[in-house]
Design a protein around this motif. Structure first.
Motif, short mmCIF file in Angstrom:
data_model
loop_
_atom_site.label_atom_id
_atom_site.label_comp_id
_atom_site.label_asym_id
_atom_site.label_seq_id
_atom_site.Cartn_x
_atom_site.Cartn_y
_atom_site.Cartn_z
N LEU A 54 0.93 -1.18 -0.01
CA LEU A 54 -0.10 0.10 0.13
C LEU A 54 0.70 1.31 -0.02
N LYS A 55 2.03 1.24 0.91
CA LYS A 55 3.09 2.32 0.89
C LYS A 55 3.69 2.74 -0.56
N SER A 56 3.74 1.76 -1.17
CA SER A 56 4.64 1.68 -2.38
C SER A 56 3.64 2.29 -3.50
N VAL A 57 2.45 1.68 -3.68
CA VAL A 57 1.56 2.07 -4.71
C VAL A 57 1.01 3.50 -4.30
N LYS A 58 0.78 3.90 -3.13
CA LYS A 58 0.22 5.16 -2.63
C LYS A 58 1.19 6.36 -3.04
N GLU A 59 2.43 5.87 -2.64
CA GLU A 59 3.55 7.01 -3.09
C GLU A 59 3.66 7.27 -4.70
N LYS A 60 3.54 6.32 -5.34
CA LYS A 60 3.69 6.16 -6.74
C LYS A 60 2.40 7.00 -7.40
N ALA A 63 2.47 10.76 -6.72
CA ALA A 63 3.47 11.18 -7.28
C ALA A 63 2.86 11.38 -8.69
N GLU A 64 2.21 10.67 -9.41
CA GLU A 64 1.84 10.64 -10.63
C GLU A 64 0.63 11.47 -10.92
N PHE A 65 -0.65 11.30 -9.91
CA PHE A 65 -1.98 11.70 -10.23
C PHE A 65 -2.19 12.80 -9.07
N GLY A 66 -1.55 13.08 -7.99
CA GLY A 66 -1.68 13.91 -7.16
C GLY A 66 -2.32 13.57 -5.86
N PRO A 67 -2.46 14.28 -4.81
CA PRO A 67 -2.87 13.66 -3.74
C PRO A 67 -4.42 13.21 -3.54
N GLY A 68 -5.07 13.68 -4.50
CA GLY A 68 -6.64 13.26 -4.70
C GLY A 68 -6.77 12.07 -5.14
N VAL A 69 -5.98 11.42 -5.52
CA VAL A 69 -5.98 10.00 -5.87
C VAL A 69 -6.18 8.98 -4.64
N ALA A 70 -5.72 9.42 -3.37
CA ALA A 70 -5.98 8.58 -2.36
C ALA A 70 -7.04 9.42 -1.29
N ASN A 71 -7.84 10.07 -2.03
CA ASN A 71 -8.96 10.60 -1.36
C ASN A 71 -10.11 9.85 -1.48
N PHE A 72 -10.96 9.17 -0.53
CA PHE A 72 -11.95 8.01 -0.74
C PHE A 72 -13.12 8.69 -0.15
N ASP A 73 -13.10 10.11 0.42
CA ASP A 73 -14.53 10.67 0.91
C ASP A 73 -15.62 10.62 -0.17
N ARG A 74 -16.81 10.08 0.23
CA ARG A 74 -17.71 10.35 -0.78
C ARG A 74 -19.01 11.14 -0.33
N THR A 75 -18.44 11.88 0.75
CA THR A 75 -19.51 13.07 1.26
C THR A 75 -19.85 13.86 0.17
N PRO A 76 -21.01 14.21 0.13
CA PRO A 76 -21.51 15.26 -1.01
C PRO A 76 -21.07 16.32 -0.76
#
Length: 77
Positions: A54-60, A63-76
């Motif tokens: 998870l750490k490795s995939v998250k870092e990569k 780096a490629e897509f920005g921090p939003g790629v790891a935001n899983f919030d589905r709050t409207p």
């Protein structure tokens, strides 16, 4: 050791990160609540490997897509 290289879209990376994060929580809960020592040992060992992955995939992905790629919030909004 062999390795696998994947070419992921932002959405695919997001889905994989979310699934790994959910699995981390599930396995951590098993480790914290199970009364079976063998089960705790098995999940505990796997959890270590999962967290390294998870750490490795998250870092990569970040780096490629920005921090939003790891935001899983589905709050409207």
């Amino acid at each position: 050791m062999k390795s696998l290289t994947l070419d992921l879209t932002r959405w695919e990376a997001h889905c994989i990160l979310e699934a790994l994060t959910e699995l981390d929580a599930k396995w951590a809960n098993i480790c914290q609540t199970s009364q079976d020592e063998d089960e705790v040992a098995e999940y505990g060992n796997d959890l270590i490997e999962l967290r390294l992955t998870l750490k490795s995939v998250k870092e990569k992905a970040i780096a490629e897509f920005g921090p939003g790629v790891a935001n899983f919030d589905r709050t409207p909004l």
